[in-house]
Design a protein around this motif. Sequence first.
Motif, PDB file in Angstrom:
ATOM      1  N   UNK A 101      -1.227  -4.425  -6.302  1.00  0.00           N
ATOM      2  CA  UNK A 101      -2.270  -5.082  -7.101  1.00  0.00           C
ATOM      3  C   UNK A 101      -1.712  -6.323  -7.805  1.00  0.00           C
ATOM      4  N   UNK A 102      -0.513  -6.187  -8.331  1.00  0.00           N
ATOM      5  CA  UNK A 102       0.124  -7.313  -9.026  1.00  0.00           C
ATOM      6  C   UNK A 102       0.398  -8.469  -8.063  1.00  0.00           C
ATOM      7  N   UNK A 103       0.954  -8.184  -6.887  1.00  0.00           N
ATOM      8  CA  UNK A 103       1.272  -9.267  -5.955  1.00  0.00           C
ATOM      9  C   UNK A 103       0.010  -9.938  -5.406  1.00  0.00           C
ATOM     10  N   UNK A 104      -1.067  -9.176  -5.255  1.00  0.00           N
ATOM     11  CA  UNK A 104      -2.338  -9.775  -4.820  1.00  0.00           C
ATOM     12  C   UNK A 104      -2.825 -10.761  -5.878  1.00  0.00           C
ATOM     13  N   UNK A 105      -2.785 -10.349  -7.142  1.00  0.00           N
ATOM     14  CA  UNK A 105      -3.217 -11.256  -8.221  1.00  0.00           C
ATOM     15  C   UNK A 105      -2.403 -12.548  -8.218  1.00  0.00           C
ATOM     16  N   UNK A 109       0.832  -1.207   0.000  1.00  0.00           N
ATOM     17  CA  UNK A 109       0.000   0.000   0.000  1.00  0.00           C
ATOM     18  C   UNK A 109       0.864   1.253   0.000  1.00  0.00           C
ATOM     19  N   UNK A 110       0.304   2.304  -0.527  1.00  0.00           N
ATOM     20  CA  UNK A 110       0.957   3.612  -0.535  1.00  0.00           C
ATOM     21  C   UNK A 110       0.992   4.181   0.882  1.00  0.00           C
ATOM     22  N   UNK A 111       2.015   4.966   1.152  1.00  0.00           N
ATOM     23  CA  UNK A 111       2.087   5.660   2.446  1.00  0.00           C
ATOM     24  C   UNK A 111       1.449   7.030   2.345  1.00  0.00           C
ATOM     25  N   UNK A 112       1.062   7.431   1.137  1.00  0.00           N
ATOM     26  CA  UNK A 112       0.493   8.751   0.904  1.00  0.00           C
ATOM     27  C   UNK A 112      -1.033   8.670   0.977  1.00  0.00           C
ATOM     28  N   UNK A 113      -1.569   9.031   2.145  1.00  0.00           N
ATOM     29  CA  UNK A 113      -3.018   9.023   2.347  1.00  0.00           C
ATOM     30  C   UNK A 113      -3.331   9.869   3.578  1.00  0.00           C
ATOM     31  N   UNK A 114      -4.544  10.383   3.664  1.00  0.00           N
ATOM     32  CA  UNK A 114      -4.903  11.223   4.806  1.00  0.00           C
ATOM     33  C   UNK A 114      -4.922  10.478   6.143  1.00  0.00           C
ATOM     34  N   UNK A 115      -5.123   9.139   6.092  1.00  0.00           N
ATOM     35  CA  UNK A 115      -5.111   8.336   7.318  1.00  0.00           C
ATOM     36  C   UNK A 115      -4.713   6.903   6.964  1.00  0.00           C
ATOM     37  N   UNK A 163      -7.757  -5.351  -1.949  1.00  0.00           N
ATOM     38  CA  UNK A 163      -7.219  -6.713  -2.054  1.00  0.00           C
ATOM     39  C   UNK A 163      -8.361  -7.712  -2.204  1.00  0.00           C
ATOM     40  N   UNK A 164      -9.382  -7.570  -1.365  1.00  0.00           N
ATOM     41  CA  UNK A 164     -10.535  -8.470  -1.411  1.00  0.00           C
ATOM     42  C   UNK A 164     -11.287  -8.352  -2.738  1.00  0.00           C
ATOM     43  N   UNK A 165     -11.375  -7.144  -3.277  1.00  0.00           N
ATOM     44  CA  UNK A 165     -12.054  -6.957  -4.568  1.00  0.00           C
ATOM     45  C   UNK A 165     -11.320  -7.698  -5.691  1.00  0.00           C
ATOM     46  N   UNK A 166     -10.006  -7.653  -5.676  1.00  0.00           N
ATOM     47  CA  UNK A 166      -9.230  -8.404  -6.677  1.00  0.00           C
ATOM     48  C   UNK A 166      -9.475  -9.896  -6.506  1.00  0.00           C
ATOM     49  N   UNK A 167      -9.459 -10.364  -5.259  1.00  0.00           N
ATOM     50  CA  UNK A 167      -9.725 -11.783  -4.987  1.00  0.00           C
ATOM     51  C   UNK A 167     -11.130 -12.159  -5.446  1.00  0.00           C
ATOM     52  N   UNK A 168     -12.083 -11.272  -5.218  1.00  0.00           N
ATOM     53  CA  UNK A 168     -13.466 -11.519  -5.618  1.00  0.00           C
ATOM     54  C   UNK A 168     -13.586 -11.693  -7.132  1.00  0.00           C
ATOM     55  N   UNK A 169     -12.894 -10.840  -7.874  1.00  0.00           N
ATOM     56  CA  UNK A 169     -12.911 -10.931  -9.338  1.00  0.00           C
ATOM     57  C   UNK A 169     -12.330 -12.258  -9.816  1.00  0.00           C
ATOM     58  N   UNK A 170     -11.216 -12.658  -9.229  1.00  0.00           N
ATOM     59  CA  UNK A 170     -10.532 -13.879  -9.667  1.00  0.00           C
ATOM     60  C   UNK A 170     -11.279 -15.133  -9.229  1.00  0.00           C
ATOM     61  N   UNK A 194       0.417  -0.134  -7.579  1.00  0.00           N
ATOM     62  CA  UNK A 194       0.364  -1.058  -8.723  1.00  0.00           C
ATOM     63  C   UNK A 194       1.115  -2.354  -8.389  1.00  0.00           C
ATOM     64  N   UNK A 195       2.231  -2.244  -7.683  1.00  0.00           N
ATOM     65  CA  UNK A 195       2.961  -3.444  -7.243  1.00  0.00           C
ATOM     66  C   UNK A 195       2.061  -4.282  -6.341  1.00  0.00           C
TER      67      UNK A 195
END
Length: 147
Positions: free
Chosen positions: A28-32, A11-17, A57-64, A25-26
């Motif tokens: 997403x690839x490793x989850x797949x 995950x990115x470290x750039x987020x409000x919380x 992560x769960x959404x990618x798993x759901x698709x696959x 993108x890395x």
Amino acid sequence: MKLIIMRHGQASWSAPSDSLRPLTEVGRHEVRQTVEQLQGEGVNRIVASPYLRAQQTADIASEILGVTVDTINGITPDDSPVDAIGQLPEQGNVLVVSHMPLVSALTALLCDGVPSGGPGFGTADAVVLSLEMPAAGLASLQKMLPA
């Protein structure tokens, strides 16, 4: 039943919380890559932390895997593994998407009966546990899937 415990992807470290950190993108690839290895496990349910990176992560798993996702509020990074067990489904082949340190502590509690000394989880790593029902000390580790 099988319980597959998976850490979210990078995950990115750039987020409000912390709860709003998105997958990279890395990530997403490793989850797949990991989820493709789970295709033969008969997953019929996915539960995930409400944090954005776990949901993605769960959404990618759901698709696959072709399985719907349920959100469980009590499986975030700082939640108690004892409390988390009580929120898990009691039957089926379930993929649980969560965070460190919970994934490690939960694995240790389910396999060894104590919430310490569990395996380290890199991003998108998973363990496949075999058990009759989610309870402390009742699971056996079948395999680990590194990303």
